[in-house]
Scaffold this active site. Structure first.
Site, mmCIF file in Angstrom:
data_model
loop_
_atom_site.group_PDB
_atom_site.id
_atom_site.type_symbol
_atom_site.label_atom_id
_atom_site.label_comp_id
_atom_site.label_asym_id
_atom_site.label_seq_id
_atom_site.Cartn_x
_atom_site.Cartn_y
_atom_site.Cartn_z
ATOM 1 N N HIS A 1 -43.778 30.393 -9.170
ATOM 2 C CA HIS A 1 -45.119 29.479 -8.883
ATOM 3 C C HIS A 1 -45.951 29.649 -7.435
ATOM 4 C CE1 HIS A 1 -43.546 26.736 -12.094
ATOM 5 N NE2 HIS A 1 -42.334 27.240 -11.714
ATOM 6 N N ARG B 1 -42.877 27.167 -17.823
ATOM 7 C CA ARG B 1 -44.059 27.838 -17.797
ATOM 8 C C ARG B 1 -43.669 29.171 -17.053
ATOM 9 N NH1 ARG B 1 -44.723 23.160 -14.590
ATOM 10 N NH2 ARG B 1 -45.498 23.538 -12.212
ATOM 11 N N GLU C 1 -42.120 24.900 -8.309
ATOM 12 C CA GLU C 1 -43.285 24.705 -7.759
ATOM 13 C C GLU C 1 -43.080 23.496 -6.678
ATOM 14 O OE1 GLU C 1 -45.643 25.145 -6.041
ATOM 15 O OE2 GLU C 1 -47.198 25.614 -7.507
ATOM 16 N N HIS D 1 -47.096 32.635 -12.497
ATOM 17 C CA HIS D 1 -47.347 32.365 -13.908
ATOM 18 C C HIS D 1 -48.788 31.863 -14.279
ATOM 19 C CE1 HIS D 1 -48.179 27.667 -13.779
ATOM 20 N NE2 HIS D 1 -46.980 27.802 -12.890
#
Lengths: 328, 345
Positions: free
Chosen positions: B269, B145, B199, B97
């Site tokens: 991520h 995200r 992440e 992202h």
């Protein structure tokens, strides 16, 4: 300047009560800023607190203070935004609770809506559990002049809570909690979900489909009636959102046609006849002022360049003023 | 015309790639080796991985000839082969992202669910240049995200299929999100959120300013946490720990899809993706900690015969380059071009 001071309090989000100790155990204290009623509904483990009434957004800046809920203001803004065009709107399919995202147009509508509310304070955001509403909120807030960062709260498990913990007081103050709630989802359309509107009319008859879509209490097969949708949306609003407004927290709700008109039915005390003919424009924010336990409808904010936004209330005019000053 | 003939036989096996979230069978692309009759120019660009424009042009004009006769004639059913043979190849796209609001503020983010900035939104839309590569299923993390990146990238996709996020957090969530039209399901791409693709969890550094953290703990220490393989920040994950859960998820849930011939996109991520890349490219710990992934730039891998072949970054639909990845992808692209012509006529 009393009102300006209270703005200060409103815009700071301190961590609630007990020693905000970053070395605290892994044991998830309430995730920062989680609305109190929300916490209670979900049975979070909460450390002993001073009062069950402790507000979600502690207006007090200093963590050593133990006095609970001082109202920040006797007035709060409530903004309602219906998300814009989704990929199934475009294809003319019944969507309901299927989690379909926005089109490019829907993205643009969200950003446009954000420009209109960019000078109206937001302390807390509620959305449905569907991405088109969440994206609408996130995109709108990219335009907000306060420059605070919306953060979606996760409570689906203890791990999710712990993993999303924020360890800086200052960062928390610059954040706006976003609460995702299925109770704000679109009306569940049962066996019509995914069906083409034309085909459905052919299959069931135009009359029947019209009835399902526009009546108050007739649900489509395996679906919800507007009445059923209103029941869970308004209950959620009363239990979780109204208390925040009562404490002076400014709220933004990004949701769907039916969940929002249900809430408006409650705010404006509409009859079931009136609500079934109520159409909400997409992407156009609606502003209400909550004051003295009453909701006053204030129409649609026209945007920061227009003087009109000053006319809503003095408090909002002052908020706008503060934003302008901070630029200099 | 012998080359045209061999193409004809190849293309009789070409099928519509229909991705569904129902049980209806997918008719994947079959390229039996004997038909790969080995036109030397085909071998040239698949095995040498060179993008030779003139050869591509020649091939594509021949392809269009045979396509017209096999697929567009009214008597022919668009879903040809009932033999249920799976494709022996699948595409895997990885997208990291773009800019988030905390990236912009230089704060450690980890698993805090912070959304994209306007720039991050643009990066996601730009990543839609994968529009000519088939996608049957999408995996993302549970953070917005990454999910926004996936759905924004798909807005550009030429198949115009609709990504639909699957909900299974409760029985009600499952039943409420059910789709009741087979045809609609065929036009959908399921999106599966998984926390295992989140992440790396940054523990007590989450929300802290990078500078402040260096002041608080010392630059050396912070550098160690950020760049070592197995040293976690306080209450956080090391890259090793992140890799463990990300790669395990990949092996159990994503690889089987690829093996079944499904084309997969993963929007996630920096750390969860480099963990997966470590597994795909068989990198060492040293190599992975110095691996930097650009944001918003899709990476393509081809999964074939149980192996992952790295194919770089798709350059976008206007460049002929995308044809060179594999013949199957060239055909897919061709089909998209054909169907947009049909629509226009």
């Amino acid at each position: 300047m009393a009102t300006v001071v209270s703005h200060h309090l409103i815009s700071s989000i301190a961590s609630p009560h007990s020693p905000s100790n970053s070395k605290a155990s892994l044991f998830p204290k309430e995730p920062f800023n989680l609305p109190i009623k929300f916490r209670q509904n979900r049975c979070f483990k909460i450390e002993a607190t001073t009062a069950s009434q402790t507000p979600v957004l502690d207006p007090l800046l200093s963590p050593s203070k133990t006095t609970p809920h001082k109202k920040k203001s006797n007035e709060a803004s409530l903004i309602l935004i219906r998300h814009g065009e989704s990929l199934w709107n475009e294809k003319n399919l019944f969507t309901g609770c299927v989690d379909v995202p926005l089109t490019e147009k829907g993205v643009a509508e969200a950003i446009q809506a954000g420009k209109r509310i960019s000078t109206i304070p937001v302390d807390l955001i509620f959305t449905s559990s569907l991405i088109r509403a969440q994206m609408t909120a996130m995109l709108a807030m990219t335009q907000h002049r306060c420059k605070k960062v919306p953060i979606i709260l996760h409570d689906e498990s203890e791990k999710a809570q712990t993993w999303s913990h924020v360890f800086s007081e200052e960062t928390r103050k610059q954040s706006i909690p976003v609460v995702a709630a299925w109770q704000l989802n679109e009306r569940m359309y049962g066996e019509l979900q995914g069906l083409n509107k034309e085909e459905t009319a052919e299959r069931y008859g135009t009359q029947q489909v019209h009835e399902w879509r526009r009546s108050y209490h007739i649900p489509p097969p395996k679906g919800e009636s507007l009445e059923m949708c209103a029941e869970r949306a308004v209950a959620y609003f009363e239990d979780n959102i109204q208390p925040e407004l009562a404490l002076g927290n400014n709220v933004l709700i990004a949701a769907h046609g039916n969940s929002l008109r249900s809430i408006i039915m409650y705010l404006d005390k509409l009859t079931s006849q009136e609500v079934t003919s109520l159409e909400l424009s997409t992407g156009l924010p609606l502003l209400y002022i909550f004051k003295d336990r009453k909701f006053m409808r204030r129409g649609s904010p026209v945007g920061p360049t227009e003087a009109g936004v000053y006319a809503y209330t003095k408090r909002l005019a002052q908020y706008r003023q503060k934003l302008d000053e901070s630029l200099n | 015309m012998s080359t045209a003939m061999s193409y004809q036989s190849i293309y009789s096996f070409v099928s519509q790639q229909s991705s569904t979230i129902s049980q209806s069978s997918r008719q994947p692309l079959l390229l039996p080796t004997k038909c790969l009759k080995i036109d030397s120019s085909l071998c040239y660009y698949t095995s040498r991985r060179k993008r030779n424009l003139s050869k591509i042009e020649t091939i594509s004009s021949q392809i269009s000839v045979s396509y017209n006769t096999t697929l567009l004639s009214p008597s022919k059913n668009i879903i040809p082969d009932n033999s249920q043979k799976k494709s022996n190849e699948a595409a895997l796209i990885l997208i990291r992202h773009g800019e988030s609001l905390w990236n912009a503020k230089n704060l450690f983010t980890g698993c805090v669910d912070v959304p994209l900035t306007e720039k991050g939104v643009e990066e996601a839309i730009e990543a839609g240049k994968i529009s000519n590569i088939p996608i049957d299923v999408i995996f993302t993390s549970s953070l917005i995200r990454a999910q926004m990146t996936a759905v924004l990238a798909m807005i550009q996709h030429r198949r115009k299929k609709v990504p639909i996020i699957l909900h299974n957090e409760s029985d009600q969530a499952k039943s409420w999100s059910q789709v009741f039209s087979e045809e609609t399901k065929d036009q959908s791409v399921p999106v599966i959120p998984a926390w295992q693709l989140n992440e790396r969890m940054y523990g007590e550094l989450q929300g802290l300013n990078k500078q402040e953290t260096a002041e608080r703990y010392g630059k050396q220490q912070v550098h160690e946490w950020r760049r070592s393989y197995d040293i976690p920040p306080p209450k956080g994950e090391s890259l090793e720990m992140c890799a463990e859960r990300a790669v395990a998820y990949f092996e159990e849930n994503i690889e089987p899809k690829l093996a079944a011939g499904k084309n997969v996109m993963i929007a996630a991520h920096g750390n969860s993706l480099r963990s997966i890349i470590m597994s795909l490219d068989k990198l060492t710990c040293k190599e992975v900690i110095s691996l930097e992934l650009s944001t918003g730039i899709p990476l393509l891998y081809i999964f074939k015969d149980g192996k992952f072949m790295k194919r770089g970054s798709p350059v976008g639909p206007t460049k002929a380059g995308v044809y060179a990845y594999t013949k199957r992808l060239a055909q897919y692209r061709q089909k998209l071009d054909e169907s947009s012509e049909v629509i226009c006529s």
